[in-house]
Design a protein around this motif. Structure first.
Motif, short mmCIF file in Angstrom:
data_model
loop_
_atom_site.label_atom_id
_atom_site.label_comp_id
_atom_site.label_asym_id
_atom_site.label_seq_id
_atom_site.Cartn_x
_atom_site.Cartn_y
_atom_site.Cartn_z
N SER A 148 -59.13 70.62 -51.42
CA SER A 148 -60.57 70.92 -52.14
C SER A 148 -60.14 71.73 -53.27
CB SER A 148 -61.24 71.89 -51.17
OG SER A 148 -60.53 73.03 -50.65
N THR A 149 -60.99 71.90 -54.41
CA THR A 149 -60.81 72.63 -55.37
C THR A 149 -60.55 74.05 -55.33
OG1 THR A 149 -62.97 72.97 -56.09
CG2 THR A 149 -62.52 70.67 -56.42
N GLU A 150 -60.14 74.70 -56.46
CA GLU A 150 -60.08 76.18 -56.38
C GLU A 150 -61.27 76.77 -56.42
OE1 GLU A 150 -56.28 74.60 -57.69
OE2 GLU A 150 -58.31 74.07 -58.40
N VAL A 176 -52.48 64.80 -56.62
CA VAL A 176 -53.37 65.60 -55.71
C VAL A 176 -52.71 66.90 -55.47
CG1 VAL A 176 -55.05 66.10 -53.99
CG2 VAL A 176 -55.02 63.85 -55.44
N ASP A 177 -53.10 67.96 -56.04
CA ASP A 177 -52.87 69.41 -55.17
C ASP A 177 -53.89 69.40 -53.96
OD1 ASP A 177 -52.44 71.91 -54.47
OD2 ASP A 177 -52.71 72.78 -56.49
N GLY A 178 -52.75 69.12 -52.98
CA GLY A 178 -53.60 69.24 -51.62
C GLY A 178 -53.11 70.66 -50.56
N ALA A 179 -53.24 71.76 -51.43
CA ALA A 179 -52.86 72.80 -50.58
C ALA A 179 -53.79 73.01 -49.42
CB ALA A 179 -52.96 74.20 -51.69
N ARG A 180 -55.12 72.73 -49.62
CA ARG A 180 -56.13 72.99 -48.95
C ARG A 180 -56.56 71.52 -48.37
NH1 ARG A 180 -57.55 77.08 -52.25
NH2 ARG A 180 -56.75 79.16 -51.30
N LEU A 181 -55.74 70.48 -48.39
CA LEU A 181 -56.17 69.07 -47.94
C LEU A 181 -56.92 68.74 -46.53
CD1 LEU A 181 -55.78 66.30 -49.56
CD2 LEU A 181 -54.18 65.75 -47.82
N SER A 182 -56.31 69.72 -45.76
CA SER A 182 -56.84 69.64 -44.33
C SER A 182 -58.49 70.21 -44.23
CB SER A 182 -55.90 70.50 -43.22
OG SER A 182 -54.57 69.90 -43.22
N VAL A 186 -61.31 67.57 -43.03
CA VAL A 186 -62.46 68.13 -41.88
C VAL A 186 -64.03 68.05 -42.58
CG1 VAL A 186 -63.12 70.28 -40.60
CG2 VAL A 186 -60.86 69.47 -40.71
N SER A 187 -64.03 68.61 -43.78
CA SER A 187 -65.23 68.72 -44.30
C SER A 187 -65.93 67.11 -44.53
CB SER A 187 -65.22 69.37 -45.70
OG SER A 187 -66.72 69.85 -45.92
N LEU A 188 -64.89 66.39 -44.88
CA LEU A 188 -65.43 65.02 -45.69
C LEU A 188 -65.64 64.23 -44.15
CD1 LEU A 188 -63.17 64.51 -48.52
CD2 LEU A 188 -65.47 64.75 -48.60
N GLY A 189 -65.05 64.62 -42.82
CA GLY A 189 -64.83 63.86 -41.81
C GLY A 189 -64.42 62.53 -42.04
N GLN A 190 -63.22 62.44 -42.76
CA GLN A 190 -62.48 61.23 -42.95
C GLN A 190 -61.04 61.44 -42.89
OE1 GLN A 190 -63.57 60.62 -47.17
NE2 GLN A 190 -64.71 58.90 -46.42
N PRO A 191 -60.03 60.51 -42.46
CA PRO A 191 -58.64 60.66 -42.45
C PRO A 191 -58.14 60.90 -43.84
CG PRO A 191 -59.18 58.41 -42.25
CD PRO A 191 -60.73 59.11 -42.23
N PHE A 192 -56.75 61.32 -43.55
CA PHE A 192 -56.29 61.67 -45.23
C PHE A 192 -56.44 60.70 -45.90
CE2 PHE A 192 -54.24 65.34 -42.63
CZ PHE A 192 -54.84 66.27 -43.12
N ARG A 193 -55.78 59.43 -45.50
CA ARG A 193 -55.52 58.42 -46.36
C ARG A 193 -56.84 57.89 -47.00
NH1 ARG A 193 -52.45 53.46 -44.03
NH2 ARG A 193 -53.31 52.61 -46.18
N ALA A 194 -57.86 57.79 -46.42
CA ALA A 194 -59.32 57.57 -47.13
C ALA A 194 -59.60 57.91 -48.31
CB ALA A 194 -60.40 57.79 -46.02
N PHE A 195 -59.07 59.22 -48.66
CA PHE A 195 -59.49 59.91 -50.03
C PHE A 195 -57.91 60.07 -50.64
CE2 PHE A 195 -59.48 63.34 -47.01
CZ PHE A 195 -58.78 64.40 -47.34
N TRP A 260 -53.64 70.48 -37.49
CA TRP A 260 -54.23 70.76 -38.70
C TRP A 260 -55.65 70.66 -38.66
CZ3 TRP A 260 -57.11 67.13 -40.64
CH2 TRP A 260 -57.32 65.98 -40.09
N ARG A 261 -56.30 69.88 -38.02
CA ARG A 261 -57.73 69.71 -37.89
C ARG A 261 -58.51 71.07 -37.24
NH1 ARG A 261 -60.32 65.02 -37.93
NH2 ARG A 261 -58.35 63.75 -37.24
N GLU A 262 -57.85 71.50 -36.22
CA GLU A 262 -58.56 72.46 -35.33
C GLU A 262 -58.43 73.86 -36.38
OE1 GLU A 262 -55.78 72.79 -31.92
OE2 GLU A 262 -56.52 70.91 -31.43
N ASN A 263 -57.11 73.97 -36.75
CA ASN A 263 -57.37 75.23 -37.89
C ASN A 263 -58.19 75.18 -39.10
OD1 ASN A 263 -55.31 76.15 -36.11
ND2 ASN A 263 -53.78 76.00 -37.59
N ALA A 264 -58.35 73.95 -39.48
CA ALA A 264 -59.27 73.75 -40.74
C ALA A 264 -60.64 73.86 -40.27
CB ALA A 264 -58.84 72.54 -41.43
N SER A 265 -61.10 73.17 -39.22
CA SER A 265 -62.43 72.99 -38.91
C SER A 265 -62.81 74.62 -38.30
CB SER A 265 -62.43 72.41 -37.25
OG SER A 265 -61.95 71.14 -37.74
#
Length: 354
Positions: A148-150, A176-182, A186-195, A260-265
């Motif tokens: 997600s963005t800054e 993609v800078d994915g420092a907060r990709l997880s 979670v927010s998008l409800g999609q697997p990583f590869r989808a986006f 990763w999902r539990e922490n980010a959620s």
């Protein structure tokens, strides 16, 4: 060793302030037995490749590094010739929070564009994607976006696909800078590869540190046209770990299962709880939607400093009285409620009944 800090102190300044998740610490300890070949020729780094394949596809290749700035510099450097430039949002981490490393260490030119919400669009990219063939202008050959963005906002998979297609049509590659990709997944409800992979992303900085790791990131190459020379650039940029098994073990602990999902959620949920708690307060507003684990609030005069007496956080735009509050994997409901109560008191609103 004696504990040198007060573990009871909590803050909302950064998701880097949290400790290391116990499962990650356990993974480091498990990797500590015996000897393993250095510089990535170890069993843990080999296993990490399999984990990355599961999230991003069989073509993906991971290069573990020490930190996010290193991941961004190495990734972008691998996309560009010496005369190359990167189009990015003006608010991008590579522009405002990396000490000039992409330009001074990476040797690339950043071409930045103001955005209303931290997100690039094909139209915004075109503000700087010009001058091809002009020997007097650094050549725009890559685009970098943050997910997600800054500003805590998110790109949809469709928006990233539109950017990728636009960039590729111009002969540019997409990072993609994915420092907060997880948090984004979670927010998008999609697997990583989808986006990422399926949306046309060429190379990714995959974050672990902000989501429970001690210090572990990776450059992940997603397309055949990206990552040229990474095997050399990582060493050249002082990002090649001799005892790489300990970085890889952290990333395995996060991404092999659901940690990763539990922490980010949890971090995202705490940010939503915090926003909901202070949103009704008179004089409190918000600069951006809360779509991940950050809340960007605008506070009445003097409120931020009064709250900071108990909870540390950063001003984001002091002239607009805008602050940033970050939640993380170990932020508790009690932390959020105590912080919200401090904001309520500083604003002068009556406290809620228990």
């Amino acid at each position: 060793m004696q504990t040198l800090h007060d573990p009871a102190i909590r803050g909302f300044a950064s998701d880097n302030y949290s400790g290391v998740h116990p499962e990650v610490l356990a993974a480091i300890a498990a990797a500590n037995e015996g000897h393993q070949t250095a510089y990535g020729a170890d069993d843990y780094t080999a296993r990490l490749q399999q984990v990355v394949h599961g999230h991003f596809g069989e073509q993906a290749e991971a290069f573990p590094v020490f930190n996010g700035t290193g991941a961004n510099v190495v990734a972008l450097q691998s996309l560009l010739p010496r005369w190359g430039a990167v189009v990015a949002a003006k608010s991008a981490h590579i522009n405002v929070d990396e000490g000039g490393a992409p330009e001074r260490v990476g040797g690339m030119k950043l071409l930045t564009v103001p955005t209303p919400d931290g997100k690039l669009t094909p139209e915004l990219i075109d503000q700087e994607a010009w001058g091809y063939g002009d020997e007097h202008r650094a050549q725009p050959l890559a685009v970098s976006i943050t997910q997600s963005t800054e500003l805590g906002t998110l790109y949809t998979a469709e928006e990233i696909r539109a950017i990728a297609d636009h960039a590729h049509a111009k002969g540019m590659l997409l990072h993609v800078d994915g420092a907060r990709l997880s948090n984004a997944a979670v927010s998008l409800g999609q697997p990583f590869r989808a986006f990422t992979t399926d949306a046309g992303v060429d190379i990714l900085s995959l974050g672990g540190t902000k989501n429970g790791a001690m210090g572990a990131e990776a450059v992940v190459v997603l397309s055949e046209g990206a990552g040229d020379g990474l095997v050399y650039l990582r060493k050249l940029n002082m990002q090649l770990a001799s005892k790489m098994r300990f970085i890889s073990a952290q990333l395995i602990a996060l991404f092999e299962g659901e940690l990763w999902r539990e922490n980010a959620s949890h971090a995202n949920a705490m940010a939503a709880r915090l926003r909901a708690a202070v949103e009704p307060l008179e004089g409190v507003g918000f600069a951006y939607p809360t779509q991940s684990n950050g809340v960007f609030a605008r506070l009445p005069e003097g409120v931020a400093d009064r709250v900071r007496d108990a909870f540390f956080f950063y001003d984001w735009d002091a002239s607009a009285r805008e602050v940033r509050w970050m939640c993380t994997w170990d932020t508790t409901e009690g932390d959020v409620d105590a912080f919200a109560a401090a904001v309520r008191e500083a604003v002068g609103a009556p406290q809620l009944a228990e």
